[in-house]
Design a protein around this motif. Structure first.
Motif, PDB file in Angstrom:
ATOM      1  N   ALA A   1       0.809  -1.210   0.000  1.00  0.00           N
ATOM      2  CA  ALA A   1       0.000   0.000   0.000  1.00  0.00           C
ATOM      3  C   ALA A   1       0.848   1.269   0.000  1.00  0.00           C
ATOM      4  O   ALA A   1       0.397   2.327  -0.436  1.00  0.00           O
ATOM      5  CB  ALA A   1      -0.933   0.006   1.207  1.00  0.00           C
ATOM      6  N   SER A   2       2.085   1.170   0.489  1.00  0.00           N
ATOM      7  CA  SER A   2       2.989   2.325   0.536  1.00  0.00           C
ATOM      8  C   SER A   2       4.425   1.826   0.398  1.00  0.00           C
ATOM      9  O   SER A   2       4.696   0.636   0.567  1.00  0.00           O
ATOM     10  CB  SER A   2       2.823   3.082   1.864  1.00  0.00           C
ATOM     11  N   PRO A   3       5.371   2.736   0.125  1.00  0.00           N
ATOM     12  CA  PRO A   3       6.773   2.322  -0.014  1.00  0.00           C
ATOM     13  C   PRO A   3       7.493   2.172   1.321  1.00  0.00           C
ATOM     14  O   PRO A   3       8.677   1.852   1.347  1.00  0.00           O
ATOM     15  CB  PRO A   3       7.386   3.455  -0.837  1.00  0.00           C
ATOM     16  N   ALA A   4       6.808   2.387   2.436  1.00  0.00           N
ATOM     17  CA  ALA A   4       7.469   2.395   3.743  1.00  0.00           C
ATOM     18  C   ALA A   4       8.213   1.091   4.026  1.00  0.00           C
ATOM     19  O   ALA A   4       9.330   1.098   4.541  1.00  0.00           O
ATOM     20  CB  ALA A   4       6.444   2.672   4.842  1.00  0.00           C
ATOM     21  N   GLY A   5       7.599  -0.030   3.695  1.00  0.00           N
ATOM     22  CA  GLY A   5       8.240  -1.316   3.963  1.00  0.00           C
ATOM     23  C   GLY A   5       9.497  -1.521   3.150  1.00  0.00           C
ATOM     24  O   GLY A   5      10.509  -2.016   3.661  1.00  0.00           O
ATOM     25  N   MET A   6       9.454  -1.164   1.868  1.00  0.00           N
ATOM     26  CA  MET A   6      10.629  -1.304   1.013  1.00  0.00           C
ATOM     27  C   MET A   6      11.743  -0.368   1.471  1.00  0.00           C
ATOM     28  O   MET A   6      12.927  -0.710   1.379  1.00  0.00           O
ATOM     29  CB  MET A   6      10.267  -1.002  -0.438  1.00  0.00           C
ATOM     30  N   GLN A   7      11.397   0.799   1.956  1.00  0.00           N
ATOM     31  CA  GLN A   7      12.404   1.733   2.461  1.00  0.00           C
ATOM     32  C   GLN A   7      13.002   1.236   3.773  1.00  0.00           C
ATOM     33  O   GLN A   7      14.183   1.434   4.052  1.00  0.00           O
ATOM     34  CB  GLN A   7      11.765   3.113   2.653  1.00  0.00           C
ATOM     35  N   HIS A   8      12.173   0.564   4.574  1.00  0.00           N
ATOM     36  CA  HIS A   8      12.633   0.059   5.871  1.00  0.00           C
ATOM     37  C   HIS A   8      13.612  -1.101   5.705  1.00  0.00           C
ATOM     38  O   HIS A   8      14.568  -1.225   6.486  1.00  0.00           O
ATOM     39  CB  HIS A   8      11.424  -0.402   6.686  1.00  0.00           C
ATOM     40  N   LEU A   9      13.402  -1.937   4.694  1.00  0.00           N
ATOM     41  CA  LEU A   9      14.200  -3.156   4.540  1.00  0.00           C
ATOM     42  C   LEU A   9      15.703  -2.902   4.485  1.00  0.00           C
ATOM     43  O   LEU A   9      16.461  -3.490   5.261  1.00  0.00           O
ATOM     44  CB  LEU A   9      13.738  -3.929   3.294  1.00  0.00           C
ATOM     45  N   PRO A  10      16.213  -2.045   3.579  1.00  0.00           N
ATOM     46  CA  PRO A  10      17.664  -1.866   3.499  1.00  0.00           C
ATOM     47  C   PRO A  10      18.239  -0.939   4.559  1.00  0.00           C
ATOM     48  O   PRO A  10      19.454  -0.934   4.780  1.00  0.00           O
ATOM     49  CB  PRO A  10      17.861  -1.275   2.100  1.00  0.00           C
ATOM     50  N   SER A  11      17.391  -0.154   5.217  1.00  0.00           N
ATOM     51  CA  SER A  11      17.929   0.869   6.120  1.00  0.00           C
ATOM     52  C   SER A  11      17.811   0.525   7.598  1.00  0.00           C
ATOM     53  O   SER A  11      18.725   0.820   8.379  1.00  0.00           O
ATOM     54  CB  SER A  11      17.233   2.210   5.870  1.00  0.00           C
ATOM     55  N   ARG A  12      16.713  -0.126   8.004  1.00  0.00           N
ATOM     56  CA  ARG A  12      16.502  -0.326   9.441  1.00  0.00           C
ATOM     57  C   ARG A  12      16.095  -1.737   9.840  1.00  0.00           C
ATOM     58  O   ARG A  12      16.136  -2.069  11.019  1.00  0.00           O
ATOM     59  CB  ARG A  12      15.440   0.659   9.943  1.00  0.00           C
ATOM     60  N   ALA A  13      15.672  -2.556   8.898  1.00  0.00           N
ATOM     61  CA  ALA A  13      15.206  -3.902   9.242  1.00  0.00           C
ATOM     62  C   ALA A  13      16.358  -4.753   9.786  1.00  0.00           C
ATOM     63  O   ALA A  13      17.518  -4.548   9.438  1.00  0.00           O
ATOM     64  CB  ALA A  13      14.591  -4.576   8.018  1.00  0.00           C
ATOM     65  N   SER A  14      16.002  -5.708  10.646  1.00  0.00           N
ATOM     66  CA  SER A  14      17.007  -6.575  11.269  1.00  0.00           C
ATOM     67  C   SER A  14      17.190  -7.833  10.436  1.00  0.00           C
ATOM     68  O   SER A  14      16.319  -8.704  10.390  1.00  0.00           O
ATOM     69  CB  SER A  14      16.561  -6.947  12.698  1.00  0.00           C
ATOM     70  N   TRP A  15      18.327  -7.905   9.747  1.00  0.00           N
ATOM     71  CA  TRP A  15      18.685  -9.123   9.016  1.00  0.00           C
ATOM     72  C   TRP A  15      20.190  -9.144   8.801  1.00  0.00           C
ATOM     73  O   TRP A  15      20.845  -8.115   8.798  1.00  0.00           O
ATOM     74  CB  TRP A  15      17.935  -9.228   7.685  1.00  0.00           C
ATOM     75  N   ALA A  16      20.742 -10.325   8.685  1.00  0.00           N
ATOM     76  CA  ALA A  16      22.193 -10.507   8.657  1.00  0.00           C
ATOM     77  C   ALA A  16      22.691 -10.419   7.216  1.00  0.00           C
ATOM     78  O   ALA A  16      22.796 -11.431   6.515  1.00  0.00           O
ATOM     79  CB  ALA A  16      22.566 -11.850   9.287  1.00  0.00           C
ATOM     80  N   ALA A  17      23.002  -9.210   6.760  1.00  0.00           N
ATOM     81  CA  ALA A  17      23.346  -8.985   5.355  1.00  0.00           C
ATOM     82  C   ALA A  17      24.585  -9.772   4.923  1.00  0.00           C
ATOM     83  O   ALA A  17      24.586 -10.399   3.857  1.00  0.00           O
ATOM     84  CB  ALA A  17      23.556  -7.495   5.111  1.00  0.00           C
ATOM     85  N   ASP A  18      25.645  -9.757   5.720  1.00  0.00           N
ATOM     86  CA  ASP A  18      26.865 -10.465   5.328  1.00  0.00           C
ATOM     87  C   ASP A  18      26.658 -11.968   5.318  1.00  0.00           C
ATOM     88  O   ASP A  18      27.212 -12.683   4.470  1.00  0.00           O
ATOM     89  CB  ASP A  18      28.023 -10.094   6.248  1.00  0.00           C
ATOM     90  N   GLN A  19      25.853 -12.469   6.256  1.00  0.00           N
ATOM     91  CA  GLN A  19      25.575 -13.897   6.276  1.00  0.00           C
ATOM     92  C   GLN A  19      24.702 -14.314   5.087  1.00  0.00           C
ATOM     93  O   GLN A  19      24.875 -15.401   4.525  1.00  0.00           O
ATOM     94  CB  GLN A  19      24.895 -14.288   7.598  1.00  0.00           C
ATOM     95  N   VAL A  20      23.771 -13.429   4.697  1.00  0.00           N
ATOM     96  CA  VAL A  20      22.981 -13.693   3.491  1.00  0.00           C
ATOM     97  C   VAL A  20      23.896 -13.761   2.281  1.00  0.00           C
ATOM     98  O   VAL A  20      23.759 -14.634   1.417  1.00  0.00           O
ATOM     99  CB  VAL A  20      21.898 -12.611   3.297  1.00  0.00           C
ATOM    100  N   ARG A  21      24.854 -12.848   2.217  1.00  0.00           N
ATOM    101  CA  ARG A  21      25.835 -12.875   1.129  1.00  0.00           C
ATOM    102  C   ARG A  21      26.567 -14.208   1.090  1.00  0.00           C
ATOM    103  O   ARG A  21      26.733 -14.826   0.028  1.00  0.00           O
ATOM    104  CB  ARG A  21      26.833 -11.740   1.300  1.00  0.00           C
ATOM    105  N   ASP A  22      27.018 -14.679   2.249  1.00  0.00           N
ATOM    106  CA  ASP A  22      27.738 -15.952   2.310  1.00  0.00           C
ATOM    107  C   ASP A  22      26.848 -17.109   1.863  1.00  0.00           C
ATOM    108  O   ASP A  22      27.293 -18.011   1.140  1.00  0.00           O
ATOM    109  CB  ASP A  22      28.245 -16.209   3.731  1.00  0.00           C
ATOM    110  N   ASP A  23      25.587 -17.081   2.298  1.00  0.00           N
ATOM    111  CA  ASP A  23      24.658 -18.147   1.911  1.00  0.00           C
ATOM    112  C   ASP A  23      24.424 -18.144   0.406  1.00  0.00           C
ATOM    113  O   ASP A  23      24.383 -19.203  -0.233  1.00  0.00           O
ATOM    114  CB  ASP A  23      23.325 -17.970   2.635  1.00  0.00           C
ATOM    115  N   ILE A  24      24.256 -16.948  -0.161  1.00  0.00           N
ATOM    116  CA  ILE A  24      24.039 -16.850  -1.603  1.00  0.00           C
ATOM    117  C   ILE A  24      25.258 -17.359  -2.365  1.00  0.00           C
ATOM    118  O   ILE A  24      25.134 -18.084  -3.359  1.00  0.00           O
ATOM    119  CB  ILE A  24      23.713 -15.398  -2.002  1.00  0.00           C
ATOM    120  N   ARG A  25      26.443 -17.007  -1.889  1.00  0.00           N
ATOM    121  CA  ARG A  25      27.673 -17.479  -2.534  1.00  0.00           C
ATOM    122  C   ARG A  25      27.728 -19.002  -2.530  1.00  0.00           C
ATOM    123  O   ARG A  25      28.010 -19.627  -3.564  1.00  0.00           O
ATOM    124  CB  ARG A  25      28.878 -16.899  -1.801  1.00  0.00           C
TER     125      ARG A  25
END
Length: 208
Positions: free
Chosen positions: A62-86
Motif C-alpha cells: 500500500a505504501s513504499p514504507a516497507g521497502m524503504q525500511h528493509l535496506p535501512s533499518r530492518a534486522s537481518w544478517a546482510a553479510d551472512q545472506v551474502r555468504d549463503d548466496i555465494r
C-alpha cells in the motif's frame, strides 16, 4: 542466476524459491523475509523506473514504507545472506571450468552524504561524476553466472576524515584499500580459496 540461453520461467522460479528458503534463517522476523522476496522479484520486473515506490507498487504494498525500511533499518544478517548466496550459487553452478570474474560498477549520486561518494570516473556514466564505486565478484561457469560478493570502495577522501566516516556510520578506522586489494579479499573468501589456503592457483574441480 543469469544464463546465456533462454530461461525456463518455471525452473527459474523453483531455483529462486530454493534460494529464499536457503537464506530464510538470516531474517529475525518473517516480515523482512517476505519483504526481501518481494523486493528481489520486483527488481527483476520490467519497470520503467526502479525505486522503493515502484518496487512497492509492483509487490502489492500500500505504501513504499516497507521497502524503504528493509535496506535501512530492518534486522537481518546482510553479510551472512551474502555468504549463503555465494554457497548456493557455487552449489548449483559448480563446474571444473568455473572462474571468478571481478568488475567494478558505479552508482551516480547527488550530494556528499552517501558513503564513499566523491567525484570520480564511473563506467556507468562513462565519465567523471559524483558517484560511488563498488567492486563485484561473479561466479561464472558454462551453466550460468551470478554475483556472489561485493565491496564498496571507500576513497582516501573518506578514510582520511574520521569525523565524516563516523557521521555516515562507517566502523572506526576502515582503512583505505585499492580495488585490486578488495578483489583479492573477495576471492580469498570463496569456498575453494578457503579450502586451498592460498590464492593464485586454480585447481581442477568446483569452486566450492
Amino acid at each position: 542466476m543469469a544464463v546465456g540461453h533462454s530461461v525456463d520461467p518455471a525452473r527459474w522460479q523453483s531455483v529462486f524459491e530454493g534460494l529464499m528458503a536457503w537464506v530464510a534463517g538470516r531474517f529475525a522476523r518473517v516480515e523482512p523475509r517476505r519483504r526481501a522476496r518481494g523486493f528481489v522479484l520486483s527488481r527483476f520486473a520490467d519497470l520503467p523506473r526502479k525505486n522503493c515506490c515502484t518496487l512497492a507498487e509492483h509487490a502489492g504494498d500500500a505504501s513504499p514504507a516497507g521497502m524503504q525500511h528493509l535496506p535501512s533499518r530492518a534486522s537481518w544478517a546482510a553479510d551472512q545472506v551474502r555468504d549463503d548466496i555465494r554457497d548456493f550459487v557455487v552449489e548449483h553452478l559448480g563446474d571444473q571450468d568455473a572462474v571468478p570474474v571481478v568488475d567494478e560498477t558505479g552508482d551516480v549520486k547527488d550530494g556528499t552524504a552517501s558513503v564513499g561518494v566523491q567525484r570520480q570516473y564511473t563506467g556507468t556514466a562513462g565519465r567523471i561524476e559524483n558517484s560511488r564505486v563498488a567492486v563485484c565478484l561473479v561466479h561464472s561457469s558454462p551453466d550460468g553466472h551470478a554475483a556472489i560478493d561485493r565491496r564498496l570502495c571507500i576513497p582516501r577522501s573518506w578514510t582520511q576524515d574520521p569525523d565524516r566516516c563516523r557521521t555516515a556510520g562507517i566502523p572506526e578506522d576502515p582503512g583505505f584499500a585499492t580495488k585490486p586489494a578488495l578483489a583479492t579479499e573477495m576471492i580469498a573468501q570463496t569456498p575453494d580459496a578457503r579450502r586451498a589456503g592460498h590464492l593464485g592457483h586454480r585447481r581442477r574441480g568446483r569452486w566450492r
